[in-house]
Design an enzyme around this catalytic site. Structure first.
Site, PDB file in Angstrom:
ATOM      1  N   SER A   1       0.919 -14.745  12.018  1.00 17.64           N
ATOM      2  CA  SER A   1       1.471 -15.337  10.799  1.00 17.64           C
ATOM      3  C   SER A   1       2.991 -15.413  10.930  1.00 17.64           C
ATOM      4  O   SER A   1       3.600 -14.554  11.584  1.00 17.64           O
ATOM      5  CB  SER A   1       1.117 -14.429   9.615  1.00 17.64           C
ATOM      6  OG  SER A   1       1.869 -14.801   8.471  1.00 17.64           O
TER       7      SER A   1
ATOM      8  N   TYR B   1       1.104  -6.171   5.723  1.00 17.40           N
ATOM      9  CA  TYR B   1       0.726  -7.407   6.424  1.00 17.40           C
ATOM     10  C   TYR B   1       1.760  -7.763   7.486  1.00 17.40           C
ATOM     11  O   TYR B   1       1.421  -8.021   8.640  1.00 17.40           O
ATOM     12  CB  TYR B   1       0.603  -8.532   5.388  1.00 17.40           C
ATOM     13  CG  TYR B   1       0.058  -9.831   5.935  1.00 17.40           C
ATOM     14  CD1 TYR B   1      -1.326 -10.032   6.054  1.00 17.40           C
ATOM     15  CD2 TYR B   1       0.898 -10.881   6.303  1.00 17.40           C
ATOM     16  CE1 TYR B   1      -1.836 -11.234   6.540  1.00 17.40           C
ATOM     17  CE2 TYR B   1       0.400 -12.072   6.783  1.00 17.40           C
ATOM     18  CZ  TYR B   1      -0.973 -12.251   6.897  1.00 17.40           C
ATOM     19  OH  TYR B   1      -1.473 -13.443   7.379  1.00 17.40           O
TER      20      TYR B   1
HETATM   21  N1  LIG Z   1      -4.305 -18.618   4.747  1.00 18.62           N
HETATM   22  C1  LIG Z   1      -3.050 -18.608   5.180  1.00 18.62           C
HETATM   23  O1  LIG Z   1      -2.151 -19.257   4.603  1.00 18.62           O
HETATM   24  C2  LIG Z   1      -2.680 -17.828   6.407  1.00 18.62           C
HETATM   25  C3  LIG Z   1      -1.341 -17.887   6.838  1.00 18.62           C
HETATM   26  C4  LIG Z   1      -0.981 -17.185   7.987  1.00 18.62           C
HETATM   27  C5  LIG Z   1      -1.933 -16.464   8.679  1.00 18.62           C
HETATM   28  N2  LIG Z   1      -3.222 -16.423   8.227  1.00 18.62           N
HETATM   29  C6  LIG Z   1      -4.177 -15.630   9.002  1.00 18.62           C
HETATM   30  O2  LIG Z   1      -5.318 -16.412   9.336  1.00 18.62           O
HETATM   31  C7  LIG Z   1      -6.483 -15.579   9.429  1.00 18.62           C
HETATM   32  C8  LIG Z   1      -7.590 -16.140   8.562  1.00 18.62           C
HETATM   33  O3  LIG Z   1      -7.112 -16.160   7.222  1.00 18.62           O
HETATM   34  P1  LIG Z   1      -7.845 -16.908   6.024  1.00 18.62           P
HETATM   35  O4  LIG Z   1      -6.783 -17.511   5.208  1.00 18.62           O
HETATM   36  O5  LIG Z   1      -8.957 -17.738   6.536  1.00 18.62           O
HETATM   37  O6  LIG Z   1      -8.404 -15.625   5.226  1.00 18.62           O
HETATM   38  P2  LIG Z   1      -9.688 -15.385   4.335  1.00 18.62           P
HETATM   39  O7  LIG Z   1     -10.266 -16.647   3.835  1.00 18.62           O
HETATM   40  O8  LIG Z   1      -9.289 -14.341   3.378  1.00 18.62           O
HETATM   41  O9  LIG Z   1     -10.733 -14.778   5.401  1.00 18.62           O
HETATM   42  C9  LIG Z   1     -10.514 -13.535   5.979  1.00 18.62           C
HETATM   43  C10 LIG Z   1     -11.653 -13.234   6.925  1.00 18.62           C
HETATM   44  O10 LIG Z   1     -11.411 -11.955   7.542  1.00 18.62           O
HETATM   45  C11 LIG Z   1     -12.591 -11.159   7.388  1.00 18.62           C
HETATM   46  N3  LIG Z   1     -12.305  -9.727   7.349  1.00 18.62           N
HETATM   47  C12 LIG Z   1     -11.377  -9.070   6.627  1.00 18.62           C
HETATM   48  N4  LIG Z   1     -11.477  -7.746   6.833  1.00 18.62           N
HETATM   49  C13 LIG Z   1     -12.477  -7.558   7.723  1.00 18.62           C
HETATM   50  C14 LIG Z   1     -13.075  -6.410   8.330  1.00 18.62           C
HETATM   51  N5  LIG Z   1     -12.667  -5.155   8.062  1.00 18.62           N
HETATM   52  N6  LIG Z   1     -14.105  -6.595   9.183  1.00 18.62           N
HETATM   53  C15 LIG Z   1     -14.552  -7.841   9.463  1.00 18.62           C
HETATM   54  N7  LIG Z   1     -14.034  -8.970   8.917  1.00 18.62           N
HETATM   55  C16 LIG Z   1     -13.020  -8.822   8.052  1.00 18.62           C
HETATM   56  C17 LIG Z   1     -13.185 -11.629   6.056  1.00 18.62           C
HETATM   57  O11 LIG Z   1     -14.532 -11.201   5.955  1.00 18.62           O
HETATM   58  P3  LIG Z   1     -15.271 -11.043   4.513  1.00 18.62           P
HETATM   59  O12 LIG Z   1     -15.647 -12.443   4.080  1.00 18.62           O
HETATM   60  O13 LIG Z   1     -16.429 -10.173   4.816  1.00 18.62           O
HETATM   61  O14 LIG Z   1     -14.274 -10.424   3.585  1.00 18.62           O
HETATM   62  C18 LIG Z   1     -13.012 -13.135   6.209  1.00 18.62           C
HETATM   63  O15 LIG Z   1     -14.013 -13.671   7.034  1.00 18.62           O
HETATM   64  C19 LIG Z   1      -6.029 -14.178   9.020  1.00 18.62           C
HETATM   65  O16 LIG Z   1      -5.752 -13.404  10.153  1.00 18.62           O
HETATM   66  C20 LIG Z   1      -4.738 -14.441   8.249  1.00 18.62           C
HETATM   67  O17 LIG Z   1      -3.877 -13.333   8.266  1.00 18.62           O
HETATM   68  C21 LIG Z   1      -3.612 -17.082   7.113  1.00 18.62           C
END
Ligand SMILES: NC(=O)c1ccc[n+]([C@@H]2O[C@H](COP(=O)([O-])OP(=O)(O)OC[C@H]3O[C@@H](n4cnc5c(N)ncnc54)[C@H](OP(=O)(O)O)[C@@H]3O)[C@@H](O)[C@H]2O)c1
Length: 229
Positions: free
Chosen positions: A136, A151
């Site tokens: 990120s 984070y």
């Molecule tokens: N969205 C953004 O703007 C953004 C920006 C920068 C970076 N990112 C990064 O991109 C990645 C995906 O983000 P997203 O926005 O798609 O997030 P999201 O929709 O909140 O999805 C998060 C995923 O991580 C899984 N997860 C969390 N804790 C876990 C654990 N202990 N064991 C197994 N799985 C776990 C969740 O599973 P459950 O469904 O079971 O909870 C879900 O599948 C992350 O690494 C995030 O930090 C996102």
């Protein structure tokens, strides 16, 4: 031969679109998710792909190893590992609990390292590997480390892991490790104001994983371009 991809947090958000993107490109995909029933339900939205749901929580090392061992026994070794799962605790320095710090470090650093340890021997044997760590801009020193503390420091540590493993593998032919920043993406984590779709957030990861030649190594990549750490 068809390459096999493992994606953590593949059941929703950006991870789901990463699974879909690789499946569309003809790869065999293991969709890591905590809830197998949810995984099987969302898998129905991926038409015609070779996708397999792997139940895996990233909360403890042995659980990760056991789930991965079972999965690879059935579906074969992993050629492309995507450490995508993430947790966002928004608390600031004075309020954050050590539980939330531990959980960010576990999901963003220790679980990726455990998975890397598990997949590397097979990658070395086959002479091919792609490891992509979802980071990120909030974990970038170059962008001021502006995210909430648990984070931000855990994503910075994930970037450090990327570079460290890439350095150690420098001698290994054709195994690369990179970090990706997906930008601000409309997901449960990113919220509804985010300008990018989950598919756009997944693009750089799928691009990096499917590149055959001149793949970057030890880089931080956003929108298919290298950015500063
Ligand atoms: N969205 C953004 O703007 C953004 C920006 C920068 C970076 N990112 C990064 O991109 C990645 C995906 O983000 P997203 O926005 O798609 O997030 P999201 O929709 O909140 O999805 C998060 C995923 O991580 C899984 N997860 C969390 N804790 C876990 C654990 N202990 N064991 C197994 N799985 C776990 C969740 O599973 P459950 O469904 O079971 O909870 C879900 O599948 C992350 O690494 C995030 O930090 C996102």
């Amino acid at each position: 031969m068809t390459k096999t991809v493992f994606v953590t947090g593949g059941n929703r958000g950006i991870g789901f679109e990463i699974v879909r993107g690789f499946a569309k490109a003809g790869y065999k995909v293991m969709m890591g998710c905590r809830d197998e029933d949810e995984g099987n339900e969302v898998k129905e939205d991926i038409v015609g792909g070779d996708v397999h749901v792997i139940e895996m929580s990233l909360s403890n090392e042995q659980g990760i190893i056991d789930a991965l061992t079972r999965a690879t026994a059935v579906y074969g070794g992993i050629d492309i590992l995507v450490n995508n799962a993430g947790v966002l605790c928004r608390d600031g320095v004075e309020d954050v609990s050590m539980g939330d710090v531990s959980s960010a470090l576990q999901v963003h650093v220790q679980a990726p390292l455990t998975l890397i340890q598990q997949v590397l021997p097979g990658m070395k044997e086959r002479g091919f590997g792609r490891i992509i760590n979802m980071s990120s801009g909030w974990g970038a020193f170059a962008e001021g480390m502006e995210g909430p503390v648990a984070y931000a420091i855990s994503k910075a540590a994930l970037n450090a892991l990327t570079l460290n493993v890439a350095n150690e593998l420098e001698e290994e032919s054709n195994i690369t490790v990179n970090s990706v920043c997906p930008g601000w993406v409309h997901t449960r984590m990113g919220g509804t104001d985010a300008p990018k779709s989950p598919e756009e957030g997944a693009d750089t990861v799928v691009w990096l994983g499917t590149l055959e030649d001149e793949t970057p190594n030890g880089k931080f990549v956003r929108e298919r371009k290298e950015i500063d750490w």
